[in-house]
Enzyme design. Structure first.
Site, PDB file in Angstrom:
ATOM      1  N   ARG A  75      45.659 -55.706  78.755  1.00  0.00           N
ATOM      2  CA  ARG A  75      45.448 -57.179  77.576  1.00  0.00           C
ATOM      3  C   ARG A  75      46.072 -57.204  76.799  1.00  0.00           C
ATOM      4  NH1 ARG A  75      40.313 -57.144  74.475  1.00  0.00           N
ATOM      5  NH2 ARG A  75      40.960 -58.945  73.234  1.00  0.00           N
ATOM      6  N   ASN A 108      41.375 -62.435  65.946  1.00  0.00           N
ATOM      7  CA  ASN A 108      42.003 -62.474  67.064  1.00  0.00           C
ATOM      8  C   ASN A 108      42.717 -60.809  66.805  1.00  0.00           C
ATOM      9  OD1 ASN A 108      40.756 -64.775  67.389  1.00  0.00           O
ATOM     10  ND2 ASN A 108      43.058 -65.212  67.445  1.00  0.00           N
ATOM     11  N   HIS A 125      39.093 -57.585  63.426  1.00  0.00           N
ATOM     12  CA  HIS A 125      38.831 -56.342  64.453  1.00  0.00           C
ATOM     13  C   HIS A 125      39.584 -55.995  65.140  1.00  0.00           C
ATOM     14  CE1 HIS A 125      35.316 -59.933  65.446  1.00  0.00           C
ATOM     15  NE2 HIS A 125      35.289 -59.858  64.638  1.00  0.00           N
ATOM     16  N   CYS A 133      43.565 -42.298  66.442  1.00  0.00           N
ATOM     17  CA  CYS A 133      44.124 -40.821  66.886  1.00  0.00           C
ATOM     18  C   CYS A 133      42.072 -40.282  66.212  1.00  0.00           C
ATOM     19  CB  CYS A 133      44.942 -40.434  66.250  1.00  0.00           C
ATOM     20  SG  CYS A 133      44.460 -38.211  67.228  1.00  0.00           S
ATOM     21  N   CYS A 136      42.915 -36.527  64.333  1.00  0.00           N
ATOM     22  CA  CYS A 136      43.687 -37.227  62.884  1.00  0.00           C
ATOM     23  C   CYS A 136      43.491 -38.337  62.161  1.00  0.00           C
ATOM     24  CB  CYS A 136      45.621 -36.808  62.463  1.00  0.00           C
ATOM     25  SG  CYS A 136      46.108 -38.013  63.174  1.00  0.00           S
ATOM     26  N   THR A 194      37.178 -71.086  66.842  1.00  0.00           N
ATOM     27  CA  THR A 194      35.952 -70.181  66.721  1.00  0.00           C
ATOM     28  C   THR A 194      34.499 -70.658  66.925  1.00  0.00           C
ATOM     29  OG1 THR A 194      35.045 -67.965  65.798  1.00  0.00           O
ATOM     30  CG2 THR A 194      35.408 -69.397  64.426  1.00  0.00           C
ATOM     31  N   SER A 195      33.817 -69.998  67.706  1.00  0.00           N
ATOM     32  CA  SER A 195      32.270 -70.520  68.604  1.00  0.00           C
ATOM     33  C   SER A 195      31.801 -70.182  66.665  1.00  0.00           C
ATOM     34  CB  SER A 195      32.595 -70.109  69.281  1.00  0.00           C
ATOM     35  OG  SER A 195      31.935 -68.700  69.604  1.00  0.00           O
TER      36      SER A 195
HETATM   37  N1  APR Z   1      41.877 -75.390  69.736  1.00  0.00           N
HETATM   38  C1  APR Z   1      41.229 -75.130  68.325  1.00  0.00           C
HETATM   39  N2  APR Z   1      39.740 -74.590  69.425  1.00  0.00           N
HETATM   40  C2  APR Z   1      39.953 -74.229  70.567  1.00  0.00           C
HETATM   41  C3  APR Z   1      41.143 -74.637  71.063  1.00  0.00           C
HETATM   42  C4  APR Z   1      42.477 -75.183  70.577  1.00  0.00           C
HETATM   43  N3  APR Z   1      43.356 -75.572  71.615  1.00  0.00           N
HETATM   44  N4  APR Z   1      40.852 -73.886  72.942  1.00  0.00           N
HETATM   45  C5  APR Z   1      39.477 -73.192  72.474  1.00  0.00           C
HETATM   46  N5  APR Z   1      38.826 -73.627  71.359  1.00  0.00           N
HETATM   47  C6  APR Z   1      37.814 -73.520  70.647  1.00  0.00           C
HETATM   48  C7  APR Z   1      36.469 -73.195  71.490  1.00  0.00           C
HETATM   49  O1  APR Z   1      35.910 -75.081  71.284  1.00  0.00           O
HETATM   50  C8  APR Z   1      35.448 -72.412  70.949  1.00  0.00           C
HETATM   51  O2  APR Z   1      35.033 -72.632  70.197  1.00  0.00           O
HETATM   52  O3  APR Z   1      38.074 -72.232  70.207  1.00  0.00           O
HETATM   53  C9  APR Z   1      36.458 -71.334  70.483  1.00  0.00           C
HETATM   54  C10 APR Z   1      36.674 -70.092  71.368  1.00  0.00           C
HETATM   55  O4  APR Z   1      35.423 -69.108  71.291  1.00  0.00           O
HETATM   56  P1  APR Z   1      34.729 -67.802  71.401  1.00  0.00           P
HETATM   57  O5  APR Z   1      36.104 -67.351  72.374  1.00  0.00           O
HETATM   58  O6  APR Z   1      33.912 -67.804  71.262  1.00  0.00           O
HETATM   59  O7  APR Z   1      36.233 -67.152  70.497  1.00  0.00           O
HETATM   60  P2  APR Z   1      35.561 -66.100  69.100  1.00  0.00           P
HETATM   61  O8  APR Z   1      34.474 -67.118  67.901  1.00  0.00           O
HETATM   62  O9  APR Z   1      36.799 -65.842  68.467  1.00  0.00           O
HETATM   63  O10 APR Z   1      35.190 -64.939  69.169  1.00  0.00           O
HETATM   64  C11 APR Z   1      34.629 -63.693  68.201  1.00  0.00           C
HETATM   65  O11 APR Z   1      33.460 -62.225  69.523  1.00  0.00           O
HETATM   66  O12 APR Z   1      34.063 -61.268  71.618  1.00  0.00           O
HETATM   67  C12 APR Z   1      33.582 -61.300  70.436  1.00  0.00           C
HETATM   68  O13 APR Z   1      35.443 -59.963  69.165  1.00  0.00           O
HETATM   69  C13 APR Z   1      35.588 -60.882  69.697  1.00  0.00           C
HETATM   70  O14 APR Z   1      36.609 -61.651  68.009  1.00  0.00           O
HETATM   71  C14 APR Z   1      35.602 -62.021  69.325  1.00  0.00           C
HETATM   72  C15 APR Z   1      34.806 -62.535  68.771  1.00  0.00           C
END
Ligand code: APR
Length: 252
Positions: A75, A108, A125, A133, A136, A194-195
């Site tokens: 990654r 992110n 996150h 570490c 320490c 974000t979802s």
């Molecule tokens: N512009 C805007 N939104 C977008 C785009 C884009 N170009 N592409 C995808 N998306 C949206 C999707 O529709 C979805 O709702 O981004 C969202 C991504 O959702 P997830 O994959 O669930 O990511 P996230 O919400 O960041 O996940 C949260 O889950 O696995 C853990 O720790 C990890 O930080 C992460 C957390």
């Protein structure tokens, strides 16, 4: 969204932002999608045949730390090849406008907000760039330098782990407290890419509405409606790399 609907939504969002004293932003994987970083829930949940939970959890680390480092090194190498997009840069320009009254909370770990130039960033996150570490406790920014499969602390030779919040772990208290304060005090909360299914991060959205005389206006920027939409006062449904520059332009 039709062009007319988007136009009206941009106008409402820009109006709330123009009159906001404090602004908070919550971003997720979607804001980096146009940079070429895959989102979480769009993928099959596997890395080279391993469940992500098995390489990103305390149990996975106890079972096989080498495999965990192989996953994170892959990654790290991947994010070293990607660049911030227009959405990240629009957020930098917004921070310039509100300065220390603007806080960007991100789920992110790719470091792209900092690379774009955002300054008040809370990486709740953790970060792919940082190591911690186990002996320490020192947290170090290693950028994208190759670390190998069993890196050691340069100070004490202890074992290093990625400075990432794994499945089943709590968020660092100081960063999480600052995020809650920012969400609670803001007049506008932008929820981007974000979802909104992972907690406690997603709970910042109701926190922005609760226990205050004037609840924050929530602006959602996403390709589609999400769990956050029930709290959203307006939605800008399209790619954040297009929506955020449009919103910035409307601010004048
Ligand atoms: N512009 C805007 N939104 C977008 C785009 C884009 N170009 N592409 C995808 N998306 C949206 C999707 O529709 C979805 O709702 O981004 C969202 C991504 O959702 P997830 O994959 O669930 O990511 P996230 O919400 O960041 O996940 C949260 O889950 O696995 C853990 O720790 C990890 O930080 C992460 C957390």
């Amino acid at each position: 969204m039709t062009d007319a609907e988007l136009d009206a939504a941009l106008d409402r969002a820009a109006h709330w932002l123009r009159t906001a004293e404090r602004v908070c932003v919550l971003t997720g994987a979607g804001v980096s999608a146009e940079s070429g970083v895959p989102t979480f829930r769009a993928s099959d949940g596997l890395w080279e045949g391993h469940r992500i939970e098995d390489v990103a959890s305390p149990d996975g680390w106890d079972r096989n730390p080498l495999l965990v480092w192989q996953f994170y090194n892959a990654r790290r190498a991947n994010v070293a090849t990607v660049k911030p997009n227009a959405g990240h840069f629009a957020l930098v320009a917004m921070e310039d406008r509100w300065s220390d009254r603007f806080t960007l909370v991100t789920q992110n770990v790719d470091g792209l907000h900092l690379e774009a130039g955002s300054r008040r960033v809370l990486e709740i996150h953790g970060s792919l760039r940082q190591t911690r570490c186990l002996t320490c406790g020192s947290v170090t920014n290693r950028g994208s330098e190759p670390l190998g499969d069993a890196p050691e602390c340069p100070q004490c030779r202890g074992r290093l782990r990625p400075h990432i919040v794994w499945f089943g772990e709590g968020l660092p208290d100081d960063v999480w407290s600052a995020a809650m304060v920012a969400a609670h005090e803001c007049d506008v909360l932008l929820v981007i890419g974000t979802s909104a299914v992972v907690h406690p991060a997603a709970s910042l959205i109701p926190i922005s509405k609760r226990h205050k005389a004037v609840p924050a206006k929530v602006i959602e920027v996403n390709l589609t409606p999400t769990e956050a939409s029930a709290y959203a006062d307006v939605g800008l449904y399209g790619p954040s790399g297009e929506m955020l520059p449009k919103l910035l332009q409307r601010l004048g």
